[in-house]
Design a protein around this motif. Structure first.
Motif, PDB file in Angstrom:
ATOM      1  N   ASP A 175       8.127   1.903 -10.013  1.00 37.07           N
ATOM      2  CA  ASP A 175       8.337   3.348  -9.908  1.00 37.07           C
ATOM      3  C   ASP A 175       7.430   3.990  -8.867  1.00 37.07           C
ATOM      4  N   GLY A 176       6.280   3.353  -8.581  1.00 39.50           N
ATOM      5  CA  GLY A 176       5.251   4.041  -7.824  1.00 39.50           C
ATOM      6  C   GLY A 176       4.530   5.015  -8.735  1.00 39.50           C
ATOM      7  N   SER A 177       3.869   6.003  -8.153  1.00 39.77           N
ATOM      8  CA  SER A 177       3.154   7.007  -8.952  1.00 39.77           C
ATOM      9  C   SER A 177       4.131   7.777  -9.836  1.00 39.77           C
ATOM     10  N   LEU A 178       3.699   8.108 -11.045  1.00 36.72           N
ATOM     11  CA  LEU A 178       4.582   8.814 -11.972  1.00 36.72           C
ATOM     12  C   LEU A 178       4.726  10.291 -11.622  1.00 36.72           C
ATOM     13  N   ARG A 179       3.708  10.840 -10.957  1.00 38.02           N
ATOM     14  CA  ARG A 179       3.772  12.255 -10.584  1.00 38.02           C
ATOM     15  C   ARG A 179       2.882  12.492  -9.374  1.00 38.02           C
ATOM     16  N   LYS A 180       3.349  13.300  -8.419  1.00 41.31           N
ATOM     17  CA  LYS A 180       2.558  13.610  -7.225  1.00 41.31           C
ATOM     18  C   LYS A 180       2.842  15.051  -6.806  1.00 41.31           C
ATOM     19  N   LEU A 181       2.169  15.981  -7.459  1.00 37.77           N
ATOM     20  CA  LEU A 181       2.362  17.396  -7.157  1.00 37.77           C
ATOM     21  C   LEU A 181       1.089  17.962  -6.537  1.00 37.77           C
ATOM     22  N   LEU A 182       1.222  18.602  -5.379  1.00 41.13           N
ATOM     23  CA  LEU A 182       0.070  19.191  -4.711  1.00 41.13           C
ATOM     24  C   LEU A 182      -0.209  20.603  -5.229  1.00 41.13           C
TER      25      LEU A 182
ATOM     26  N   ASN B 293       0.997   1.400  -2.349  1.00 35.53           N
ATOM     27  CA  ASN B 293       0.890   2.251  -1.170  1.00 35.53           C
ATOM     28  C   ASN B 293      -0.455   2.096  -0.462  1.00 35.53           C
ATOM     29  N   GLU B 294      -1.201   1.066  -0.825  1.00 35.92           N
ATOM     30  CA  GLU B 294      -2.612   0.979  -0.448  1.00 35.92           C
ATOM     31  C   GLU B 294      -2.850   0.905   1.058  1.00 35.92           C
ATOM     32  N   GLY B 295      -2.083   0.083   1.766  1.00 35.81           N
ATOM     33  CA  GLY B 295      -2.310  -0.077   3.198  1.00 35.81           C
ATOM     34  C   GLY B 295      -2.151   1.224   3.961  1.00 35.81           C
ATOM     35  N   TYR B 296      -1.021   1.896   3.752  1.00 38.84           N
ATOM     36  CA  TYR B 296      -0.756   3.172   4.408  1.00 38.84           C
ATOM     37  C   TYR B 296      -1.813   4.212   4.017  1.00 38.84           C
ATOM     38  N   ALA B 297      -2.135   4.255   2.729  1.00 37.69           N
ATOM     39  CA  ALA B 297      -3.074   5.254   2.231  1.00 37.69           C
ATOM     40  C   ALA B 297      -4.447   5.108   2.876  1.00 37.69           C
ATOM     41  N   ILE B 298      -4.953   3.891   2.967  1.00 36.88           N
ATOM     42  CA  ILE B 298      -6.290   3.686   3.534  1.00 36.88           C
ATOM     43  C   ILE B 298      -6.314   4.066   5.014  1.00 36.88           C
ATOM     44  N   GLY B 299      -5.235   3.760   5.736  1.00 35.44           N
ATOM     45  CA  GLY B 299      -5.154   4.169   7.138  1.00 35.44           C
ATOM     46  C   GLY B 299      -5.216   5.678   7.289  1.00 35.44           C
ATOM     47  N   LYS B 300      -4.509   6.397   6.434  1.00 35.00           N
ATOM     48  CA  LYS B 300      -4.502   7.863   6.491  1.00 35.00           C
ATOM     49  C   LYS B 300      -5.812   8.469   5.973  1.00 35.00           C
ATOM     50  N   ILE B 301      -6.401   7.838   4.950  1.00 33.49           N
ATOM     51  CA  ILE B 301      -7.700   8.297   4.454  1.00 33.49           C
ATOM     52  C   ILE B 301      -8.743   8.227   5.568  1.00 33.49           C
ATOM     53  N   ALA B 302      -8.750   7.123   6.294  1.00 35.73           N
ATOM     54  CA  ALA B 302      -9.701   6.956   7.396  1.00 35.73           C
ATOM     55  C   ALA B 302      -9.496   8.033   8.455  1.00 35.73           C
ATOM     56  N   ALA B 303      -8.228   8.373   8.728  1.00 38.76           N
ATOM     57  CA  ALA B 303      -7.931   9.398   9.735  1.00 38.76           C
ATOM     58  C   ALA B 303      -8.458  10.766   9.302  1.00 38.76           C
ATOM     59  N   ILE B 304      -8.239  11.133   8.029  1.00 35.50           N
ATOM     60  CA  ILE B 304      -8.725  12.417   7.519  1.00 35.50           C
ATOM     61  C   ILE B 304     -10.254  12.476   7.582  1.00 35.50           C
ATOM     62  N   GLU B 305     -10.899  11.376   7.185  1.00 33.78           N
ATOM     63  CA  GLU B 305     -12.357  11.341   7.194  1.00 33.78           C
ATOM     64  C   GLU B 305     -12.921  11.352   8.613  1.00 33.78           C
ATOM     65  N   LEU B 306     -12.280  10.644   9.533  1.00 33.81           N
ATOM     66  CA  LEU B 306     -12.742  10.647  10.923  1.00 33.81           C
ATOM     67  C   LEU B 306     -12.646  12.048  11.515  1.00 33.81           C
TER      68      LEU B 306
ATOM     69  N   ARG C 209       9.409  -0.230  -0.477  1.00 33.44           N
ATOM     70  CA  ARG C 209       9.570  -1.639  -0.103  1.00 33.44           C
ATOM     71  C   ARG C 209       8.683  -2.007   1.079  1.00 33.44           C
ATOM     72  N   GLU C 210       8.699  -1.174   2.130  1.00 31.36           N
ATOM     73  CA  GLU C 210       7.873  -1.488   3.305  1.00 31.36           C
ATOM     74  C   GLU C 210       6.392  -1.367   2.978  1.00 31.36           C
ATOM     75  N   ASN C 211       6.031  -0.422   2.117  1.00 29.28           N
ATOM     76  CA  ASN C 211       4.630  -0.303   1.712  1.00 29.28           C
ATOM     77  C   ASN C 211       4.133  -1.575   1.032  1.00 29.28           C
ATOM     78  N   ILE C 212       5.005  -2.212   0.258  1.00 31.79           N
ATOM     79  CA  ILE C 212       4.628  -3.445  -0.430  1.00 31.79           C
ATOM     80  C   ILE C 212       4.593  -4.629   0.535  1.00 31.79           C
TER      81      ILE C 212
ATOM     82  N   ASN D 283      15.721  -0.362   4.388  1.00 25.68           N
ATOM     83  CA  ASN D 283      14.560  -1.203   4.138  1.00 25.68           C
ATOM     84  C   ASN D 283      13.239  -0.495   4.407  1.00 25.68           C
ATOM     85  N   ALA D 284      13.283   0.664   5.062  1.00 27.62           N
ATOM     86  CA  ALA D 284      12.033   1.314   5.455  1.00 27.62           C
ATOM     87  C   ALA D 284      11.981   2.801   5.141  1.00 27.62           C
ATOM     88  N   SER D 285      13.053   3.359   4.590  1.00 29.35           N
ATOM     89  CA  SER D 285      13.111   4.809   4.427  1.00 29.35           C
ATOM     90  C   SER D 285      12.505   5.273   3.108  1.00 29.35           C
ATOM     91  N   HIS D 286      12.221   6.573   3.050  1.00 26.83           N
ATOM     92  CA  HIS D 286      11.775   7.203   1.817  1.00 26.83           C
ATOM     93  C   HIS D 286      12.978   7.534   0.937  1.00 26.83           C
TER      94      HIS D 286
END
Length: 308
Positions: free
Chosen positions: A270-277, A134-147, A71-74, A177-180
């Protein structure tokens, strides 16, 4: 790291940061520096630079982040992108300027592209777009990993990064309203039990598969990597085990002791259907998780009962 080295844990009041502090103390590290948000606003570059210049930490764990559930991601993508981007950029710049001995940045498995094969390897990073909700959060974290990578590439800074799977456990956020998903279900089922509700409605179809890692295991992995990993490429941290949201709901329902009926609202995303590392890399280095899902959720519910 030596046990008397000066170690700064950014975000020590949060779930991951507090677990890293616990793990460091458990392993005998005694010179741990922390600051609350009131004492140090990580979104203000001048404050961060002054803190690093005065304290001169030798090792840095960046566990500070703004996170939320679907919800918060949206609803708050700009806040999630900006805050995560600026926190990591400010800390890494100050760490570079003051010459820290080593720094670790935490990403998240949800920043991997949505339409890739499973399990996700480190090489899949940036091979496509993240899940739209999840785009906003993801791009912020992507930038951090790349930096982090660019500081290592340009200046040979001893910066490393890791990609944890979904985390849960002590000191989690139980705000509905904000939890996983795990803390949200724990609270929702507990309140339904207390209020003797006959049914609970959950978002989505219940079919997506998720991998979960207990936060103390993540903390142990971060300390392990600080002492054993040097590569420019980020490294995945996961269990290699997954469970459907529907099955997860029934596990939590049993632990909480809720006896009502569960309904899934398939009009909700649903979000992503599968997220296994694919965590083969860290497993081959010698780290593996210790806490199974049943033990971890039981401990999380016990903490929830004590603190809420």
């Amino acid at each position: 790291m030596n046990t008397k080295d000066k170690i700064y844990v950014a975000g020590h009041t949060g779930m991951v940061g507090s677990a890293i502090v616990r793990e460091l103390r458990k392993q005998g590290y005694t010179n741990i520096i922390t600051r609350t948000h009131k004492e140090l606003d990580l979104c203000r570059q001048s404050e961060v630079e002054a803190f690093f210049a005065n304290e001169k930490p030798e090792y840095v764990f960046i566990a500070a982040a703004k996170v939320g559930g679907i919800r918060e991601n949206i609803e708050c993508p700009a806040d999630l992108l900006y805050i995560n981007l600026i926190i990591n950029a400010n800390i890494m710049k100050a760490a570079h300027t003051t010459g820290v001995k080593k720094l670790i940045v935490l990403g998240s498995s949800c920043i991997y592209p949505v339409d890739i094969g499973q399990p996700m390897t480190e090489k899949d990073f940036l091979s496509g777009k993240p899940e739209p909700t999840n785009e906003g959060y993801a791009i912020g974290k992507i930038a951090a990993i790349e930096l982090c990578k660019m500081y290592k590439r340009q200046y040979k800074d001893p910066f490393i990064s890791c990609m944890p799977t979904n985390i849960y456990g002590e000191n989690d956020n139980f705000d509905l309203n904000a939890s996983h998903v795990i803390p949200a279900m724990i609270r929702k089922f507990h309140e339904a039990k207390a209020n003797k509700l006959e049914e609970i409605i959950l978002w989505g179809t219940g079919t997506p598969l998720r991998e979960f890692l207990y936060v103390d295991d993540l903390a142990a992995a971060c300390v392990f990597l600080m002492n054993n990993y040097e590569d420019e490429e980020h490294i995945n941290i996961g269990t290699g085990e997954e469970i459907s949201i529907m099955d997860l709901a029934h596990v939590i329902k049993d632990i909480v002791g809720y006896t009502g009926t569960l309904y899934f609202d398939n009009t909700k995303p649903d979000g992503s259907l599968r997220k296994l590392l694919d965590s083969k890399k860290i497993h081959e280095l010698g780290w593996k998780h210790k806490t199974n899902l049943l033990e971890g959720i039981t401990a999380s519910y016990k903490w929830f009962l004590e603190k809420y």
